[in-house]
Design a protein around this motif. Structure first.
Motif, PDB file in Angstrom:
ATOM      1  N   ARG A   9      26.565  -0.735 -25.337  1.00  0.00           N
ATOM      2  CA  ARG A   9      25.318  -0.147 -25.780  1.00  0.00           C
ATOM      3  C   ARG A   9      24.422   0.347 -24.641  1.00  0.00           C
ATOM      4  NH1 ARG A   9      28.493  -0.684 -29.800  1.00  0.00           N
ATOM      5  NH2 ARG A   9      28.147  -2.816 -30.417  1.00  0.00           N
ATOM      6  N   PRO A  10      24.221  -0.414 -23.565  1.00  0.00           N
ATOM      7  CA  PRO A  10      23.410   0.119 -22.459  1.00  0.00           C
ATOM      8  C   PRO A  10      23.995   1.402 -21.861  1.00  0.00           C
ATOM      9  CG  PRO A  10      23.600  -2.263 -22.277  1.00  0.00           C
ATOM     10  CD  PRO A  10      24.542  -1.844 -23.354  1.00  0.00           C
ATOM     11  N   ALA A  11      25.331   1.459 -21.733  1.00  0.00           N
ATOM     12  CA  ALA A  11      25.961   2.663 -21.189  1.00  0.00           C
ATOM     13  C   ALA A  11      25.777   3.848 -22.120  1.00  0.00           C
ATOM     14  CB  ALA A  11      27.445   2.409 -20.943  1.00  0.00           C
ATOM     15  N   LEU A  12      25.854   3.607 -23.425  1.00  0.00           N
ATOM     16  CA  LEU A  12      25.663   4.681 -24.399  1.00  0.00           C
ATOM     17  C   LEU A  12      24.231   5.218 -24.330  1.00  0.00           C
ATOM     18  CD1 LEU A  12      26.565   6.448 -26.747  1.00  0.00           C
ATOM     19  CD2 LEU A  12      26.124   4.518 -28.291  1.00  0.00           C
ATOM     20  N   HIS A  13      23.270   4.317 -24.280  1.00  0.00           N
ATOM     21  CA  HIS A  13      21.875   4.748 -24.166  1.00  0.00           C
ATOM     22  C   HIS A  13      21.659   5.524 -22.864  1.00  0.00           C
ATOM     23  CE1 HIS A  13      20.069   2.952 -27.698  1.00  0.00           C
ATOM     24  NE2 HIS A  13      20.678   1.801 -27.446  1.00  0.00           N
ATOM     25  N   ALA A  14      22.265   5.060 -21.773  1.00  0.00           N
ATOM     26  CA  ALA A  14      22.111   5.737 -20.484  1.00  0.00           C
ATOM     27  C   ALA A  14      22.719   7.142 -20.536  1.00  0.00           C
ATOM     28  CB  ALA A  14      22.764   4.923 -19.371  1.00  0.00           C
ATOM     29  N   ALA A  15      23.864   7.283 -21.197  1.00  0.00           N
ATOM     30  CA  ALA A  15      24.502   8.600 -21.307  1.00  0.00           C
ATOM     31  C   ALA A  15      23.641   9.558 -22.119  1.00  0.00           C
ATOM     32  CB  ALA A  15      25.885   8.452 -21.940  1.00  0.00           C
ATOM     33  N   LEU A  16      23.083   9.084 -23.216  1.00  0.00           N
ATOM     34  CA  LEU A  16      22.223   9.939 -24.034  1.00  0.00           C
ATOM     35  C   LEU A  16      20.956  10.320 -23.273  1.00  0.00           C
ATOM     36  CD1 LEU A  16      22.700   8.058 -27.410  1.00  0.00           C
ATOM     37  CD2 LEU A  16      23.341  10.443 -26.979  1.00  0.00           C
ATOM     38  N   ALA A  17      20.402   9.371 -22.517  1.00  0.00           N
ATOM     39  CA  ALA A  17      19.219   9.669 -21.718  1.00  0.00           C
ATOM     40  C   ALA A  17      19.530  10.703 -20.637  1.00  0.00           C
ATOM     41  CB  ALA A  17      18.676   8.389 -21.084  1.00  0.00           C
ATOM     42  N   ALA A  18      20.703  10.577 -20.008  1.00  0.00           N
ATOM     43  CA  ALA A  18      21.100  11.550 -18.986  1.00  0.00           C
ATOM     44  C   ALA A  18      21.306  12.930 -19.594  1.00  0.00           C
ATOM     45  CB  ALA A  18      22.377  11.075 -18.292  1.00  0.00           C
ATOM     46  N   ALA A  19      21.857  12.971 -20.799  1.00  0.00           N
ATOM     47  CA  ALA A  19      22.049  14.255 -21.488  1.00  0.00           C
ATOM     48  C   ALA A  19      20.706  14.920 -21.767  1.00  0.00           C
ATOM     49  CB  ALA A  19      22.817  14.035 -22.787  1.00  0.00           C
ATOM     50  N   GLU A  20      19.729  14.122 -22.192  1.00  0.00           N
ATOM     51  CA  GLU A  20      18.393  14.666 -22.459  1.00  0.00           C
ATOM     52  C   GLU A  20      17.736  15.177 -21.184  1.00  0.00           C
ATOM     53  OE1 GLU A  20      16.989  11.977 -26.259  1.00  0.00           O
ATOM     54  OE2 GLU A  20      17.021  11.059 -24.271  1.00  0.00           O
ATOM     55  N   GLU A  21      17.934  14.452 -20.097  1.00  0.00           N
ATOM     56  CA  GLU A  21      17.336  14.864 -18.825  1.00  0.00           C
ATOM     57  C   GLU A  21      17.950  16.170 -18.334  1.00  0.00           C
ATOM     58  OE1 GLU A  21      16.650  13.133 -14.282  1.00  0.00           O
ATOM     59  OE2 GLU A  21      17.438  11.838 -15.851  1.00  0.00           O
ATOM     60  N   GLN A  22      19.261  16.337 -18.530  1.00  0.00           N
ATOM     61  CA  GLN A  22      19.941  17.526 -18.015  1.00  0.00           C
ATOM     62  C   GLN A  22      19.816  18.724 -18.947  1.00  0.00           C
ATOM     63  OE1 GLN A  22      23.893  16.939 -16.367  1.00  0.00           O
ATOM     64  NE2 GLN A  22      24.572  18.914 -17.133  1.00  0.00           N
ATOM     65  N   LEU A  23      19.919  18.491 -20.264  1.00  0.00           N
ATOM     66  CA  LEU A  23      20.010  19.596 -21.219  1.00  0.00           C
ATOM     67  C   LEU A  23      18.797  19.724 -22.132  1.00  0.00           C
ATOM     68  CD1 LEU A  23      23.759  19.178 -22.275  1.00  0.00           C
ATOM     69  CD2 LEU A  23      22.813  20.760 -20.581  1.00  0.00           C
ATOM     70  N   GLY A  24      17.903  18.751 -22.094  1.00  0.00           N
ATOM     71  CA  GLY A  24      16.735  18.804 -22.963  1.00  0.00           C
ATOM     72  C   GLY A  24      16.900  17.912 -24.181  1.00  0.00           C
ATOM     73  N   PRO A  25      15.897  17.881 -25.042  1.00  0.00           N
ATOM     74  CA  PRO A  25      15.933  17.006 -26.214  1.00  0.00           C
ATOM     75  C   PRO A  25      17.173  17.247 -27.075  1.00  0.00           C
ATOM     76  CG  PRO A  25      13.758  17.974 -25.955  1.00  0.00           C
ATOM     77  CD  PRO A  25      14.650  18.664 -24.973  1.00  0.00           C
ATOM     78  N   ILE A  26      17.689  16.171 -27.629  1.00  0.00           N
ATOM     79  CA  ILE A  26      18.875  16.277 -28.486  1.00  0.00           C
ATOM     80  C   ILE A  26      18.429  16.660 -29.888  1.00  0.00           C
ATOM     81  CG2 ILE A  26      20.778  14.986 -29.537  1.00  0.00           C
ATOM     82  CD1 ILE A  26      20.862  13.329 -26.921  1.00  0.00           C
ATOM     83  N   ASP A  27      18.816  17.847 -30.318  1.00  0.00           N
ATOM     84  CA  ASP A  27      18.447  18.350 -31.642  1.00  0.00           C
ATOM     85  C   ASP A  27      19.447  17.931 -32.701  1.00  0.00           C
ATOM     86  OD1 ASP A  27      16.157  20.261 -30.822  1.00  0.00           O
ATOM     87  OD2 ASP A  27      17.801  20.779 -29.480  1.00  0.00           O
ATOM     88  N   VAL A  28      20.719  17.802 -32.309  1.00  0.00           N
ATOM     89  CA  VAL A  28      21.768  17.360 -33.229  1.00  0.00           C
ATOM     90  C   VAL A  28      22.565  16.257 -32.550  1.00  0.00           C
ATOM     91  CG1 VAL A  28      23.828  17.997 -34.535  1.00  0.00           C
ATOM     92  CG2 VAL A  28      21.947  19.636 -34.302  1.00  0.00           C
ATOM     93  N   LEU A  29      22.699  15.130 -33.223  1.00  0.00           N
ATOM     94  CA  LEU A  29      23.591  14.066 -32.774  1.00  0.00           C
ATOM     95  C   LEU A  29      24.813  14.076 -33.681  1.00  0.00           C
ATOM     96  CD1 LEU A  29      24.208  11.386 -31.146  1.00  0.00           C
ATOM     97  CD2 LEU A  29      23.192  10.206 -33.115  1.00  0.00           C
ATOM     98  N   GLU A  30      25.992  14.243 -33.081  1.00  0.00           N
ATOM     99  CA  GLU A  30      27.237  14.185 -33.847  1.00  0.00           C
ATOM    100  C   GLU A  30      28.009  12.961 -33.374  1.00  0.00           C
ATOM    101  OE1 GLU A  30      30.983  14.491 -35.607  1.00  0.00           O
ATOM    102  OE2 GLU A  30      30.691  14.490 -33.433  1.00  0.00           O
ATOM    103  N   TYR A  31      28.331  12.068 -34.303  1.00  0.00           N
ATOM    104  CA  TYR A  31      28.986  10.805 -33.952  1.00  0.00           C
ATOM    105  C   TYR A  31      30.344  10.739 -34.643  1.00  0.00           C
ATOM    106  CZ  TYR A  31      29.543   5.810 -33.003  1.00  0.00           C
ATOM    107  OH  TYR A  31      30.010   4.597 -32.564  1.00  0.00           O
TER     108      TYR A  31
END
Length: 205
Positions: free
Chosen positions: A62-84
């Motif tokens: 879970r911490p790694a998943l949160h870190a990956a999503l945070a890094a994605a937001e920092e690089q690409l901007g807010p996540i408008d669509v989450l596909e799981y």
């Protein structure tokens, strides 16, 4: 520019979803634990014109998943669509095999809950507050048809987990009514094969 984060981004369904959203003008964040696979999918999307980011993480960490999503937001901007749409590797199935309905045990279900349900809850937990604040966003969960429309007793331990995820997503969709944020579950009843050399790309994977 809108951004989609694909959690469980593999060379089949994940690649197809990435290409489809890139064609609609989305930037694409690819999240999965296999770095080599992520790089291959990213290379396949290079001709789309979208910005593509690779963010390795295991959804059961879970911490790694949160870190990956945070890094994605920092690089690409807010996540408008989450596909799981995570899927087990062969090694996972050797460690936690598929179990028929009459042989289901508590232990046989726990690993499936960790992958399909709890990982999904963690991913949604990360992106949902921002979506609600912005008043727009989509949570999209994909799994096999045994999660709801079909009965699949030969993989019952998986369907307990994916059925629970489907139920939660449908309830989440109702709870989000009027917020501008949507949640949806897609049950897929077909095999997905990687593109073979010499064959044209297909958006259905």
């Amino acid at each position: 520019m809108s951004t989609i984060a694909i959690v469980g981004a593999g060379p089949q369904l994940g690649r197809a979803i990435g290409r489809r959203f890139a064609a609609e003008g989305f930037d694409v964040a690819l999240i999965a634990r296999n770095c080599t696979t992520l790089q291959e999918v990213a290379a396949d999307l290079a001709d789309t014109g979208a910005r593509v980011g690779v963010f390795p993480a295991d959804v059961t960490d879970r911490p790694a998943l949160h870190a990956a999503l945070a890094a994605a937001e920092e690089q690409l901007g807010p996540i408008d669509v989450l596909e799981y749409s995570p899927a087990p590797a062969p090694a996972d199935l050797r460690r936690a095999p598929l179990v028929e309905a009459t042989k289901v045990t508590v232990e046989s279900v726990l690993a499936q809950l960790d992958l399909y349900l709890l990982g999904g809850v963690a991913a949604v937990q990360h992106v949902l507050p921002g979506m609600l604040e912005r008043g727009t966003g989509t949570v999209l969960v994909s799994s096999g048809a045994g999660s709801g429309p079909m009965i699949a007793p030969h993989v019952a331990n998986v369907q307990i987990a994916t059925g629970g995820m489907r139920n939660w997503i449908l309830n989440l969709h109702t709870a989000l009514s009027g917020t501008g944020v949507y949640a949806a579950h897609v049950a897929i009843c077909r095999l997905h094969r990687p593109r073979r050399p010499g064959f044209p790309a297909r958006d259905d994977g």
